[in-house]
Design a protein around this motif. Structure first.
Motif, PDB file in Angstrom:
ATOM      1  N   ARG A  51      60.041 -40.751 -41.022  1.00 51.74           N
ATOM      2  CA  ARG A  51      61.154 -40.680 -41.963  1.00 51.74           C
ATOM      3  C   ARG A  51      60.747 -39.657 -43.026  1.00 51.74           C
ATOM      4  NH1 ARG A  51      65.374 -43.703 -41.323  1.00 51.74           N
ATOM      5  NH2 ARG A  51      65.984 -43.323 -43.470  1.00 51.74           N
ATOM      6  N   SER A  52      60.795 -39.994 -44.291  1.00 52.92           N
ATOM      7  CA  SER A  52      60.503 -39.002 -45.321  1.00 52.92           C
ATOM      8  C   SER A  52      59.093 -39.109 -45.894  1.00 52.92           C
ATOM      9  CB  SER A  52      61.520 -39.113 -46.468  1.00 52.92           C
ATOM     10  OG  SER A  52      61.515 -40.425 -47.020  1.00 52.92           O
ATOM     11  N   ALA A  53      58.407 -40.234 -45.678  1.00 57.01           N
ATOM     12  CA  ALA A  53      57.089 -40.432 -46.298  1.00 57.01           C
ATOM     13  C   ALA A  53      56.015 -39.559 -45.655  1.00 57.01           C
ATOM     14  CB  ALA A  53      56.686 -41.900 -46.218  1.00 57.01           C
ATOM     15  N   THR A  54      56.062 -39.393 -44.356  1.00 59.30           N
ATOM     16  CA  THR A  54      55.062 -38.593 -43.653  1.00 59.30           C
ATOM     17  C   THR A  54      55.320 -37.113 -43.898  1.00 59.30           C
ATOM     18  OG1 THR A  54      54.800 -40.260 -41.928  1.00 59.30           O
ATOM     19  CG2 THR A  54      54.078 -38.026 -41.408  1.00 59.30           C
ATOM     20  N   LYS A  55      54.280 -36.388 -44.311  1.00 64.74           N
ATOM     21  CA  LYS A  55      54.371 -34.943 -44.518  1.00 64.74           C
ATOM     22  C   LYS A  55      53.681 -34.239 -43.349  1.00 64.74           C
ATOM     23  CE  LYS A  55      56.137 -36.100 -48.455  1.00 64.74           C
ATOM     24  NZ  LYS A  55      57.620 -36.163 -48.590  1.00 64.74           N
ATOM     25  N   VAL A  56      54.479 -33.559 -42.543  1.00 65.33           N
ATOM     26  CA  VAL A  56      53.938 -32.885 -41.361  1.00 65.33           C
ATOM     27  C   VAL A  56      53.606 -31.454 -41.763  1.00 65.33           C
ATOM     28  CG1 VAL A  56      54.279 -32.350 -38.933  1.00 65.33           C
ATOM     29  CG2 VAL A  56      55.366 -34.369 -39.925  1.00 65.33           C
ATOM     30  N   THR A  57      52.381 -31.246 -42.197  1.00 62.63           N
ATOM     31  CA  THR A  57      51.930 -29.956 -42.708  1.00 62.63           C
ATOM     32  C   THR A  57      51.355 -29.096 -41.589  1.00 62.63           C
ATOM     33  OG1 THR A  57      49.726 -30.825 -43.150  1.00 62.63           O
ATOM     34  CG2 THR A  57      51.368 -31.047 -44.905  1.00 62.63           C
ATOM     35  N   GLU A  58      51.092 -27.854 -41.929  1.00 54.94           N
ATOM     36  CA  GLU A  58      50.470 -26.942 -40.954  1.00 54.94           C
ATOM     37  C   GLU A  58      49.109 -27.472 -40.522  1.00 54.94           C
ATOM     38  OE1 GLU A  58      49.583 -22.146 -40.411  1.00 54.94           O
ATOM     39  OE2 GLU A  58      50.101 -22.956 -42.377  1.00 54.94           O
ATOM     40  N   LYS A  59      48.382 -28.069 -41.455  1.00 57.13           N
ATOM     41  CA  LYS A  59      47.071 -28.642 -41.139  1.00 57.13           C
ATOM     42  C   LYS A  59      47.209 -29.791 -40.144  1.00 57.13           C
ATOM     43  CE  LYS A  59      42.961 -30.619 -43.371  1.00 57.13           C
ATOM     44  NZ  LYS A  59      42.370 -31.038 -44.677  1.00 57.13           N
ATOM     45  N   LEU A  60      48.189 -30.651 -40.354  1.00 57.28           N
ATOM     46  CA  LEU A  60      48.402 -31.770 -39.435  1.00 57.28           C
ATOM     47  C   LEU A  60      48.815 -31.263 -38.055  1.00 57.28           C
ATOM     48  CD1 LEU A  60      48.554 -34.905 -39.209  1.00 57.28           C
ATOM     49  CD2 LEU A  60      51.003 -34.679 -39.667  1.00 57.28           C
ATOM     50  N   ILE A  61      49.678 -30.264 -38.033  1.00 54.59           N
ATOM     51  CA  ILE A  61      50.139 -29.702 -36.755  1.00 54.59           C
ATOM     52  C   ILE A  61      48.976 -29.073 -35.988  1.00 54.59           C
ATOM     53  CG2 ILE A  61      51.535 -27.840 -35.770  1.00 54.59           C
ATOM     54  CD1 ILE A  61      53.623 -28.530 -37.975  1.00 54.59           C
ATOM     55  N   ALA A  62      48.070 -28.423 -36.705  1.00 59.70           N
ATOM     56  CA  ALA A  62      46.906 -27.816 -36.046  1.00 59.70           C
ATOM     57  C   ALA A  62      46.033 -28.867 -35.377  1.00 59.70           C
ATOM     58  CB  ALA A  62      46.094 -27.026 -37.065  1.00 59.70           C
ATOM     59  N   ALA A  63      46.006 -30.072 -35.960  1.00 61.58           N
ATOM     60  CA  ALA A  63      45.189 -31.154 -35.388  1.00 61.58           C
ATOM     61  C   ALA A  63      45.911 -31.893 -34.271  1.00 61.58           C
ATOM     62  CB  ALA A  63      44.799 -32.141 -36.484  1.00 61.58           C
ATOM     63  N   ALA A  64      47.217 -31.678 -34.149  1.00 62.83           N
ATOM     64  CA  ALA A  64      48.025 -32.409 -33.160  1.00 62.83           C
ATOM     65  C   ALA A  64      47.991 -31.679 -31.817  1.00 62.83           C
ATOM     66  CB  ALA A  64      49.460 -32.553 -33.671  1.00 62.83           C
TER      67      ALA A  64
END
Length: 532
Positions: A51-64
């Motif tokens: 929903r809105s609480a999770t921030k999907v940042t570039e750093k998180l995407i790199a780890a995914a």
């Protein structure tokens, strides 16, 4: 079995939908608030529901490293780094229709609250006062409502305004005259809306073009005593300019549900008598929360299990119904692009993709994305249908689409033409009833060649001895030929050969083949015929 992480609070029914559709799901609704913990776990999942609480940042995407899809239960995707997700080939979905009615109703509620000063009158009456003369309101009937952004939510607000006997004017660059007539609104330019509207309500996403769309300059063009409502996105209205206009009386009131900084615990708008504020409640109804949760679960499950794409921000939609029919042509488009990408060594300036016959009725946006993915995969190995259009654009390659009625013996085919500084190269293909891609034309030369994982492509003059030469060299080096196709433009002219091999063509034999006087060029090719 695909695996999904739900990192924000979502309906238990939505979690059950994942399970019922054959998706393994971990429901950890507080994980999105813990950046480090989420970062440590995200690599295990194919999907992320938020929903809105999770921030999907570039750093998180790199780890995914395994992530294929991000699903936002709601319309706003401000908390997702979409460019970073797209470059990694991750689909970003939202649910643009699930909370449309709820948000539209909230905007209308704020309009009524402003017109009749309901919050202040309520507080006064609860305090035991009877200030009847203090709260003089205005009627909504016959007033002009200006709607900025007439998409899903804005169009609902517009029709509600029409139902309230208001005059409704709308500004939206994508609103057609026909759609405006259907809604019963007048399509106008933004400055005309400012000049005419008694109430202005915003329903546009926050982009570079819409950021600060309501500033001091815009307010100066409005009627004295205008009332402004924002249930869309913080950042559309310059708050300091709005505050100044409220204090001066230029703006009679404002209904604000969204703020430049959220959570908004301190703001100069708070406490102003002519301002109604709510804590981002546009989508906060029981029905809307349930609807968006169920929709995002269904969309993500359909993609992970069936390959259907719905309401994607960065990918053409593919319905569950059309996916089976489209899948072989997606593979065809990809191998056409892969062929040209492997034989073209100089920089590509432009790409034209022609759809002939029955292919014109298909989801051509998806087919174009597949063709572009195949085209640049020889240079960028981790590209897919999501990231390819972005990478092509970043390289300055111009892409054109052409549709044409059936023009030959095939019910439908796709032709890809690539232009470089030195030459133009084209290839066409189709799918027969076996759903397997086939090459039907290369460099304007007709042939019928099955696509294999390992192939060899040669160009040569049309002269005796080519079949023997290629057969002898392959036989001597223990390379088995599964299929062999020849074509020429005219007797004694230019010719091509396409060999379908059981194993890759040995690199050390290429030099011998290329040195022969009957061979102009020779290129080993590889196609991912089983993937996707």
């Amino acid at each position: 079995m695909p695996r999904v992480l739900v990192s924000d609070k979502l309906s238990p029914t939505a979690v059950q939908i994942f399970k019922d559709r054959g998706v393994e799901v971990d429901y950890l609704p507080d994980l999105g608030k813990d950046k480090d913990a989420l970062l440590a776990r995200i690599g295990d999942y194919d999907g992320l529901a938020i929903r809105s609480a999770t921030k999907v940042t570039e750093k998180l995407i790199a780890a995914a490293t395994n992530l294929k899809v991000i699903g936002r239960a709601g319309i706003g995707v401000d908390n997702v780094d979409i460019p970073a997700a797209s470059r990694r080939g991750i689909i970003v979905m939202n649910t643009p229709f699930g909370n449309s009615i709820t948000t539209a109703e909230h905007a209308v509620a704020l309009m009524f609250a402003l017109a009749r000063q309901i919050p202040e009158a309520n507080a006064s009456t609860h305090a035991g006062k009877w200030e009847k003369n203090r709260f003089m309101g205005v009627e909504i009937t016959s007033k002009t409502l200006g709607v900025i952004g007439c998409g899903n939510i804005g169009s609902i607000v517009a029709t509600r305004g029409v139902g309230l006997k208001m005059h409704v004017v709308a500004y939206d660059p994508f609103l057609s005259e026909e759609r405006a007539e259907e809604l019963g609104v007048a399509k106008v330019e933004l400055n005309e809306l400012f000049a005419r509207a008694d109430f202005i309500t915003l329903h546009t996403p926050l982009t570079d073009k819409t950021r600060n769309i309501i500033d001091a300059a815009a307010i100066s063009k409005m009627k004295d005593g205008v009332r402004i409502i924002n249930c869309a996105r913080g950042g559309l209205v310059v708050e300091k300019d709005l505050i100044a206009a409220l204090k001066s009386g230029k703006v009679a009131g404002a209904g604000i549900d969204v703020f430049e900084t959220e959570p908004a615990t301190e703001n100069e708008l708070f406490g102003m008598e002519n301002v109604v504020t709510t804590p981002h409640l546009g989508a906060s109804t029981t029905e809307a929360q349930e609807n968006v949760a169920l929709q995002i679960a269904e969309q993500m499950a359909d993609y992970l299990i069936k390959g259907a794409v719905s309401n994607a921000i960065n990918m053409p939609s593919i319905t569950a119904e059309e996916a089976p029919r489209l899948k072989p042509f997606v593979k065809l488009a990809e191998v056409l692009g892969a062929f040209v990408g492997q034989v073209t060594e100089e920089p590509i300036k432009s790409v034209e993709i022609l759809f002939d016959g029955s292919t014109t009725t298909m989801n051509t946006r998806a087919l174009i994305s597949a063709a572009l993915a195949g085209l640049i995969r020889p240079q960028v190995s981790d590209v897919n249908m999501v990231s390819a259009p972005i990478m092509v654009k970043e390289r300055g390659i111009i892409v054109a689409e052409v549709k044409r009625d059936k023009s030959g013996v095939f019910d439908g085919y796709i032709k890809l033409t690539v232009t470089t500084e030195k030459q133009t190269r084209s290839i066409a293909g189709t799918c027969f009833s076996d759903h397997k891609p086939r090459f039907i034309q290369i460099k304007g030369i007709n042939l019928d060649a099955e696509v294999g994982q390992h192939m060899l492509y040669t160009t040569n003059p049309d002269a005796p001895g080519i079949i023997g030469l290629l057969g002898t060299i392959c036989g001597r080096n223990e390379v088995n030929i599964a299929n062999f196709q020849l074509g020429r433009d005219r007797p004694g002219g230019n010719a091509i050969a396409l060999l379908y091999l059981d194993t890759p063509f040995p690199e050390n034999v290429l030099a011998e083949l290329r040195a022969h006087k009957l061979i102009d060029s020779a290129k080993p090719l590889h196609f991912d015929v089983n993937g996707g």
